[in-house]
Design a protein around this motif. Structure first.
Motif, PDB file in Angstrom:
ATOM      1  N   ASP A   8       0.817  -1.219   0.000  1.00  0.00           N
ATOM      2  CA  ASP A   8       0.000   0.000   0.000  1.00  0.00           C
ATOM      3  C   ASP A   8       0.851   1.271   0.000  1.00  0.00           C
ATOM      4  OD1 ASP A   8      -2.310  -1.596   0.130  1.00  0.00           O
ATOM      5  OD2 ASP A   8      -2.214  -1.654   2.332  1.00  0.00           O
ATOM      6  N   PRO A  10       3.594   3.941  -1.382  1.00  0.00           N
ATOM      7  CA  PRO A  10       4.143   4.303  -2.697  1.00  0.00           C
ATOM      8  C   PRO A  10       5.535   3.672  -2.853  1.00  0.00           C
ATOM      9  CG  PRO A  10       3.342   6.249  -1.537  1.00  0.00           C
ATOM     10  CD  PRO A  10       3.283   5.105  -0.572  1.00  0.00           C
ATOM     11  N   THR A  11       5.869   3.270  -4.046  1.00  0.00           N
ATOM     12  CA  THR A  11       7.132   2.562  -4.297  1.00  0.00           C
ATOM     13  C   THR A  11       8.335   3.324  -3.761  1.00  0.00           C
ATOM     14  OG1 THR A  11       6.161   1.571  -6.256  1.00  0.00           O
ATOM     15  CG2 THR A  11       8.549   1.488  -6.085  1.00  0.00           C
ATOM     16  N   ASP A  12       8.382   4.639  -3.970  1.00  0.00           N
ATOM     17  CA  ASP A  12       9.554   5.408  -3.546  1.00  0.00           C
ATOM     18  C   ASP A  12       9.621   5.647  -2.041  1.00  0.00           C
ATOM     19  OD1 ASP A  12       7.362   7.129  -3.650  1.00  0.00           O
ATOM     20  OD2 ASP A  12       8.547   8.850  -4.313  1.00  0.00           O
ATOM     21  N   GLU A  13       8.605   5.186  -1.280  1.00  0.00           N
ATOM     22  CA  GLU A  13       8.631   5.315   0.183  1.00  0.00           C
ATOM     23  C   GLU A  13       8.919   3.996   0.884  1.00  0.00           C
ATOM     24  OE1 GLU A  13       5.341   7.380   1.947  1.00  0.00           O
ATOM     25  OE2 GLU A  13       5.338   8.915   0.373  1.00  0.00           O
TER      26      GLU A  13
END
Length: 163
Positions: A8, A10-13
């Protein structure tokens, strides 16, 4: 209420992607532990599991000394994850103890303290440790001669000379 799972985010987080983008120093202890654990449980994300683990042991200091049984007492941590944690701690300890010379040379009391500091820094009791040196002041052997009480260690000279 459903908790947020890693998918769930975001990919960059996500911790793994942030480590790749910004380096390991940019991550918190919780995020580093989450990467090591790899997965959470059905009901909580790996980040939440890592957070609970750190909260239970009040941070890395007590976690590094925890036994496998103490670690698996945490819901969501089995033997495989406990072994991964103990392995990572041991690798870190060994890296911290690496020396680049064939033999560590003691030229001052500070050198002696630096030589034993990583092993003794977090001990709960006084330890009397002897460093046995060559004629060139190279460390040949290190031995804990006596483990004392909380703040004292009484040692007879024969205990030092015998080894």
């Amino acid at each position: 209420m459903k908790s947020l799972m890693m998918k769930d985010f975001p990919t960059d987080e996500r911790p793994r992607e942030r480590l790749i983008q910004h380096g390991p120093q940019s991550l918190s202890n919780q995020e580093l532990l989450a990467i090591l654990l790899r997965t959470g449980t059905k009901s909580e994300s790996v980040i939440q599991l890592a957070n609970r683990l750190l909260a239970h042991f009040e941070g890395l200091m007590l976690l590094k000394d925890a036994s496998i049984d103490e670690i698996i007492s945490i819901k969501g941590i089995g033997y495989a994850k406990a072994v991964q944690i103990k392995t990572a701690v041991e690798i870190g300890r060994r890296i911290a103890n690496l020396s680049y010379d064939d033999r560590f040379v003691i030229r001052s009391p500070e050198d002696g303290a630096n030589f034993v500091m990583n092993d003794m820094r977090f001990l709960a009791q006084e330890n009397f440790v002897c460093l046995y040196l060559s004629t060139k002041n190279q460390v040949l052997h290190k031995q804990t001669v006596f483990v004392g009480s909380l703040n004292a260690s009484i040692v007879h000279p024969r205990e030092v000379v015998r080894p």
